[in-house]
Design a protein around this motif. Structure first.
Motif, short mmCIF file in Angstrom:
data_model
loop_
_atom_site.label_atom_id
_atom_site.label_comp_id
_atom_site.label_asym_id
_atom_site.label_seq_id
_atom_site.Cartn_x
_atom_site.Cartn_y
_atom_site.Cartn_z
N CYS A 324 -53.15 -50.84 10.78
CA CYS A 324 -52.20 -49.66 10.28
C CYS A 324 -51.25 -49.45 11.48
O CYS A 324 -51.48 -49.24 12.53
N PRO A 325 -49.97 -49.07 10.82
CA PRO A 325 -48.98 -48.79 11.65
C PRO A 325 -49.00 -47.73 12.48
O PRO A 325 -48.50 -47.69 13.74
N VAL A 326 -49.42 -46.66 12.15
CA VAL A 326 -49.60 -45.26 12.46
C VAL A 326 -50.74 -45.55 13.77
O VAL A 326 -50.48 -44.92 14.96
N PHE A 335 -55.10 -40.38 16.21
CA PHE A 335 -55.30 -40.64 14.69
C PHE A 335 -56.62 -40.61 14.55
O PHE A 335 -57.56 -41.34 13.83
N GLY A 342 -57.02 -43.79 8.62
CA GLY A 342 -56.92 -43.17 7.26
C GLY A 342 -58.50 -42.91 6.76
O GLY A 342 -58.75 -41.83 6.10
N CYS A 364 -51.32 -40.09 8.27
CA CYS A 364 -51.17 -41.35 7.45
C CYS A 364 -49.78 -41.37 6.76
O CYS A 364 -49.60 -40.35 5.92
N THR A 365 -49.24 -42.62 6.58
CA THR A 365 -48.17 -42.71 5.76
C THR A 365 -48.17 -42.86 4.42
O THR A 365 -47.60 -42.86 3.56
N GLY A 366 -49.46 -43.37 4.05
CA GLY A 366 -49.71 -44.16 2.63
C GLY A 366 -49.10 -45.33 2.48
O GLY A 366 -48.97 -45.71 1.44
N CYS A 367 -49.01 -46.08 3.56
CA CYS A 367 -48.18 -47.35 3.32
C CYS A 367 -49.10 -48.34 2.58
O CYS A 367 -48.36 -49.25 1.95
N GLY A 368 -50.29 -48.25 2.64
CA GLY A 368 -51.29 -49.02 1.98
C GLY A 368 -51.48 -50.32 2.60
O GLY A 368 -52.01 -51.31 2.11
N THR A 369 -50.95 -50.59 3.84
CA THR A 369 -51.47 -52.01 4.67
C THR A 369 -52.67 -52.21 4.77
O THR A 369 -53.25 -53.25 4.51
N CYS A 370 -53.53 -51.26 4.96
CA CYS A 370 -54.95 -51.14 5.12
C CYS A 370 -55.85 -51.73 3.82
O CYS A 370 -56.71 -52.41 3.89
N ILE A 380 -57.84 -46.62 0.41
CA ILE A 380 -57.82 -45.28 1.67
C ILE A 380 -56.72 -44.57 1.28
O ILE A 380 -56.75 -43.27 1.23
N PRO A 381 -55.36 -44.85 0.94
CA PRO A 381 -54.08 -43.76 0.80
C PRO A 381 -54.77 -42.72 -0.36
O PRO A 381 -54.49 -41.76 -0.33
S1 SF4 Z 1 -51.93 -46.13 4.35
FE1 SF4 Z 1 -53.70 -47.22 5.49
S2 SF4 Z 1 -52.48 -48.34 6.85
FE2 SF4 Z 1 -51.04 -47.04 5.85
S3 SF4 Z 1 -51.17 -45.45 7.45
FE3 SF4 Z 1 -52.38 -44.85 6.27
S4 SF4 Z 1 -54.25 -45.47 6.86
FE4 SF4 Z 1 -52.58 -46.51 7.74
#
Ligand code: SF4
Ligand code: SF4
Lengths: 638, 175
Positions: A324-326, A335, A342, A364-370, A380-381
């Motif tokens: 997770c980038p955050v 966090f 997230g 959480c930025t909602g980037c979806g890397t997780c 997770i997002p």
């Molecule tokens: S979507 Fe997942 S990886 Fe991206 S910021 Fe939120 S918890 Fe972290």
């Protein structure tokens, strides 16, 4: 309105706190090191496990089956434990669990309790409670012991004291033991072994968490690397298990499937050093007691919420946090409430309430890397969005901002005005807002916006073309040049285009939990989409937003990113013309992870003669834009 | 997997996890292999479970080496037990405990020597565990799966073995 103003006033101090965290070099470096090591280890170890997606489906289905039958399965566990001489208690909430365990500890006699790592015990704030009863509670996992003595919180789910240097750790133990301890991890570990060995041998009660409970026998599975769990469970005369309702699976075979995944996904180990299996027949020594405490604390209610039920599948492998980038930027102190990242936002909502959860969710930025690494297929997002949607009292300022931005007419007037009075590039905003421009430059809206230009170019609204172009607000008002170039390119390639009436795609509304607004915008946009023609996007976020309309069962024409459409039209051929340039491509989260469009943009670039593609180290890292995120959390965003 | 390939895979994984194979073969006899371990690890005291395969032979080698047989398990240098099974894919040993104190010989001493019958090796560790759990009567109270020595990376990710459990895990395979 008062709530909005209050929140706005809080932002500068929140920014300053985040800035301090982000600028802490020790924390940043330590997190980076741990996360890189675990993520790389995971990637290597996964090679031996076969198709990851198949495994995800297997694990997801297996866990869903167990959760659907959880009431019946726990009855079975209870009967099994009691039949073998143990006790079983289902604690409805944190207080009940604390008090029950407190009673067990007092009845065990003595005043020392040794504990294995257990986030469930942190959830119920067990240590301070037991200490208030006059008991000494000793954490026996090395990392947990360090932060216990330092009076701190874990900063990483797997290595809780990762933020502490060896010198700091040595100071912690020197202070605790009243003698000089060298700053050598090997020596410190051996000293801790000696110290804790005495505690294990003299404690009257040992307590651990549990990773998995299989209902068939029943059997309790506990995985550790240090071996402290084995000593907590087998040395003191009283052994107490504290675990959550969600830990159930149907069979021993299912439990083993989880352990095939857990250590690999967590730290890249095929197996951790110790996996202990307890069947409940614990009376190998006379007078020995075995107690099982199962914590509900919101979990059973979560079974009835389709989003939170997904969170109950979590096996706490930590992989989502390791990528997770955050998390990498601010760490688990920030966090998190008790549960981190997230997924922690959903868990905080389940166990501690929405107010605390919203704080975690908002990072959480909602980037979806997780999404790419979760073995249990937890979206997770979407869970984070759900938390934001439910927690209406919080995040009022960002909700209001999004409601304003989503008003197309207002945006049109505001950007029109700004294009006249604002400087071309805003390099510095005044006051606390200066943080926003500290590492970002804001650009002035452009004139004319895209739609007026397109109409003047002869494109028609909803007719006359083979493909409908959806420009989106950013292209419309800030980067109409992208729209103009796309139109010129496709016209030259012989693709007749048409445009459509547009509203905000609604994705920014989702990012702040304004699901009602999202639905409203989706309905409007859908009513404007001309039937039958493919829809072309120049913005990954808009395409992802439109793709999401499918969730509501709506029929949509095929959606195309510009790269996909151009490639399709090119067929097998190369791009006409050439361009001598070095090109770095940054992959947008919405395109790559939410829509699965990864290769096409690179493929297209590689078809242009003269172009040299440079793969940047952070080409797949979230840019931190994420709707209003860059304005909300500038220190984290850049 | 064929038996010899299974064994090779097991050895690779077991050693990869930090275990040390004490494998009497060729010129090296059982006595010599044990003597090497005792000398290398500075072992002075030991205890051995009566259920260990070749218990008499191993016990007499240890005695002959002048080691003290002790019942003070927490202070022991060496614990010797049977491994009831193993899983090749992860290099994991399986220990099944009933009543008694045998389980302490795998967790308290500084060095643990496990003795495995080659025929008890399985591909996946669950195959070595499930038959013990699903037999007639009460299942054993405690089964411990061990993959390498006790370890931590909690201080600056520095790998250190022997945190709470054995610092070294030796294995002797007998047929
Ligand atoms: S979507 Fe997942 S990886 Fe991206 S910021 Fe939120 S918890 Fe972290
Ligand atoms: S959400 Fe998924 S990846 Fe994250 S800790 Fe839970 S199981 Fe692991």
């Amino acid at each position: 309105m008062r709530g909005v103003l209050k929140e706005l006033r809080e932002y500068p101090s929140r920014w300053r706190r985040l800035q301090e965290v982000v600028r802490n070099p020790i924390m940043r470096e330590a997190l980076e090191r741990a996360m890189t090591r675990f993520a790389q280890g995971r990637a290597q170890a996964l090679e031996g496990l076969g198709d990851f997606q198949e495994l995800v489906e297997l694990c997801r289905d297996m866990k869903d089956r167990a959760l659907d039958r959880s009431r019946e399965l726990w009855d079975r566990v209870q009967n099994g434990v009691v039949a073998r001489g143990g006790t079983f208690y289902l604690a409805p909430d944190a207080q009940a669990a604390r008090e029950y365990i407190g009673r067990l500890a007092r009845e065990a006699g003595g005043n020392l309790v040794v504990k294995g790592k257990s986030i469930t015990s942190e959830e119920i704030e067990l240590n301070p409670y037991l200490e208030s009863l006059g008991l000494e509670v000793v954490e026996t996992d090395l990392g947990e012991r360090i932060i216990q003595l330092a009076g701190e919180k874990p900063s990483h789910i797997i290595v809780p004291a990762i933020h502490k240097t060896k010198e700091e750790v040595a100071r912690v133990f020197s202070q605790a033991w009243g003698r000089e301890v060298p700053d050598d991890p090997y020596v410190i570990t051996k000293e801790v072994r000696k110290d804790l060995r005495q505690k294990f041998l003299s404690a009257n009660m040992g307590m651990t968490g549990i990773n998995v409970v299989s209902a068939d026998l029943p059997a309790f599975f506990l995985m550790t690397n240090e071996g402290n769990g084995r000593l907590c469970s087998t040395l003191p005369p009283v052994y107490v298990i504290l675990t959550g309702w969600e830990k159930i699976v149907e069979s021993v075979e299912d439990a083993f499937t989880i352990f095939d995944v857990l250590p690999v996904n967590s730290v890249g180990l095929k197996y951790s050093s110790y996996l202990s299996i307890f069947t409940g027949s614990f009376l190998w020594k006379k007078g020995r007691q075995f107690h099982v405490v199962i914590l509900d604390n919101g979990r059973r209610k979560a079974l009835d919420d389709p989003f939170f039920k997904e969170a109950l599948r979590c096996i706490r492998c930590g992989a989502c946090m390791n990528v997770c980038p955050v998390y990498k930027t601010v760490g688990g102190h920030t966090f998190a409430h008790i549960y981190m990242g997230g997924i922690g936002a959903a868990w905080t909502a389940i166990t501690n309430g929405l107010e605390e959860a919203r704080e975690v969710a908002s990072l959480c930025t909602g980037c979806g890397t997780c999404l790419e690494v979760c073995p249990m297929g937890i979206p997770i997002p979407s869970l984070v969005e759900h938390v934001k949607e439910l927690a209406k009292e919080k995040g009022q300022a960002e909700r209001m901002a999004i409601r304003l931005v989503a008003k197309r007419k207002l945006l049109e007037s505001a950007t029109g005005l700004a294009s006249l009075v604002a400087p071309e590039r805003i390099a510095r905003l005044p006051g606390p807002a200066g943080l926003i421009t500290q590492e970002r430059v804001l650009e002035r809206p452009q004139q004319p916006p895209f739609h007026p230009w397109a109409l003047s170019r002869g494109l028609e609204m909803g007719k006359g073309g083979e493909v409908t172009l959806f420009a989106g607000c950013m292209v419309e008002f800030f980067y109409p040049n992208i729209g103009r170039d796309a139109v010129e390119l496709l016209t030259r390639m012989g693709v007749p285009l048409q445009i459509m009436k547009e509203e905000c795609c609604g994705l920014p509304a989702r990012t702040v939990g304004e699901m009602g607004l999202w639905e409203e915008l989706a309905a409007k946009n859908l009513s404007y989409v001309p039937p039958g023609k493919p829809l072309l996007f120049l913005c990954a976020t808009c395409m992802s937003g439109m793709h999401g309309y499918r969730e509501s069962g709506k029929e949509l024409p095929p959606l195309y990113d510009l790269s996909q459409l151009v490639l399709e039209k090119l067929g097998g051929g190369s791009f006409p013309g050439s361009c001598k340039a070095k090109v770095a491509y940054h992959s947008p989260c919405h395109l790559e992870r939410h829509l699965g469009v990864k290769e096409e943009p690179l493929e297209l670039l590689s078809r242009i003669r003269g172009v040299k593609i440079i793969e940047g180290e952070e080409a797949h890292l979230c840019c931190g834009g994420a709707g209003l995120y860059a304005f909300k959390y500038p220190p984290v965003s850049v | 997997m064929r038996e010899d390939r299974l064994f090779l895979r097991f050895v690779e994984e077991f050693e990869g996890a930090g275990g040390i194979l004490l494998y009497p073969r060729g010129e090296v006899t059982l006595e010599e292999a044990i003597a090497l371990m005792v000398e290398g690890e500075g072992i002075k005291s030991y205890a051995i479970s009566q259920k260990t395969p070749r218990v008499k032979a191993i016990d007499s080698v240890l005695k002959d080496l002048g080691l003290e047989k002790s019942r003070d398990y927490p202070g022991l240098d060496l614990g010797v037990t049977r491994a009831h099974g193993a899983g090749a894919l992860t290099g994991t040993l399986v220990f099944v405990f009933g009543e008694g104190r045998d389980h302490l010989l795998t967790s308290l001493p500084r060095v643990h020597l496990a003795v495995l019958r080659r025929e008890d090796l399985c591909e996946h560790v669950s195959q070595a565990v499930i038959p013990h759990l699903q037999g007639e009567g009460n299942p054993p109270p405690y089964i411990s799966l061990v993959t390498g020595p006790s370890r931590t990376g909690d201080i600056e990710l520095t790998h250190v073995t022997g945190v709470h459990g054995p610092e070294k895990l030796y294995l002797m395979v007998v047929s």
